[in-house]
Motif scaffolding. Sequence first.
Motif: not given
Length: 382
Positions: A356-382
């Motif tokens: 079963r492919a899944y995302v660990s809780k640690a990765k989920k937590l690390l993704s939250l600030p990344v998403a927040y920064a992208k959302a607030t600063l308008g950072l699109k994926s390269s």
Amino acid sequence: MSGSVLWLASPVHTKSLAIPSSRWGRRSHCRISSSVSVSVSATLVATAGPRSYESYEEMVYEVVLKQAALTRKERTNRGVLDESVPLSWDLLSDAYERCGEVCEEYAKTFYLGTLLMTPERRKAIWAIYVWCRRTDELVDGPNASHITPTALDRWEKRLDDLFKGRPYDMYDAALSDTISKFPVDIQPFKDMIEGMRLDLKKSRYQNFDELYLYCYYVAGTVGLMSVPVMGIAPDSKASTESVYNAALALGIANQLTNILRDVGEDARRGRIYLPLDELAQAGLTEDDIFAGKVTDKWRNFMKDQIKRTRMFYDAAEQGIFELNPQSRWPVLASSLLYRQILDSIEANDYNNFTKRAYVSKAKKLLSLPVAYAKATLGLKSS
């Protein structure tokens, strides 16, 4: 395997949602093919009157155009709640609170992001999420074996009633109130129910066009439901149609991710949600799916499927940045997390038969600030 998603908050294959009996005394195509084309020409819908479609993509695009038109214009001539069902402020407040509790329980990351929205948008998104989850559980929940086409017909009649301001229970009341405040159209909701009907009668998909329609029904529809509530940024220069196309693309990407994650689980239920013609082109058969052996042919096939799914995510991201700024974080956070399921499939050496492919809780937590920064600063994926 159905899978409704609120842009990306997927309720598929999670704990079942226990919905209490009514407390009111009533019973209760933005397509990316192998040629990687991510835009759909408006000329597809230029002709008037009845017409046939060369692909399901064209049919879905007409729905996209209709939803975009509703969002562009002011909400005029929209029905009000039927006076025969008086909804007090206290009752509605309680209904929305219960919807929020369901969202928090089953889509924690997405729920956290909704807290940044304005209260009115936040509550409306919760109401849509709960309706989608309840619909999905009709065919994927604990009572799925007892669900018949007649039961889905009754559910659709109930949908018609709540759009007319006649809710059956508190969850319906929240959605009925939502559609009185936002330009939400009934068609995507009806199309999601059609996706549940497909799950009752169809377990094979001959080509990607058929699979695309299924993905639209069970997941792309949610993006069309959500855009009117999440709102488009006032300073956005993007066309309304392009934002809806992005929402559709994200729904398709999410459902394709569900499908690729759950190949083994679906096969054990006698279902194959993969394009049979593409399997044949890769030198694979249905028997290979049921055997569940990871071979070089399977790896190559999966690489192509994952590549297409990522392209749908890429097509969707631009649209996320056109949303109201307060609505971007929950969508981006969920999208980033769900894309990592594809990474996990690769890390498992494409063994989605027994692992079963899944995302660990640690990765989920690390993704939250990344998403927040992208959302607030308008950072699109390269």
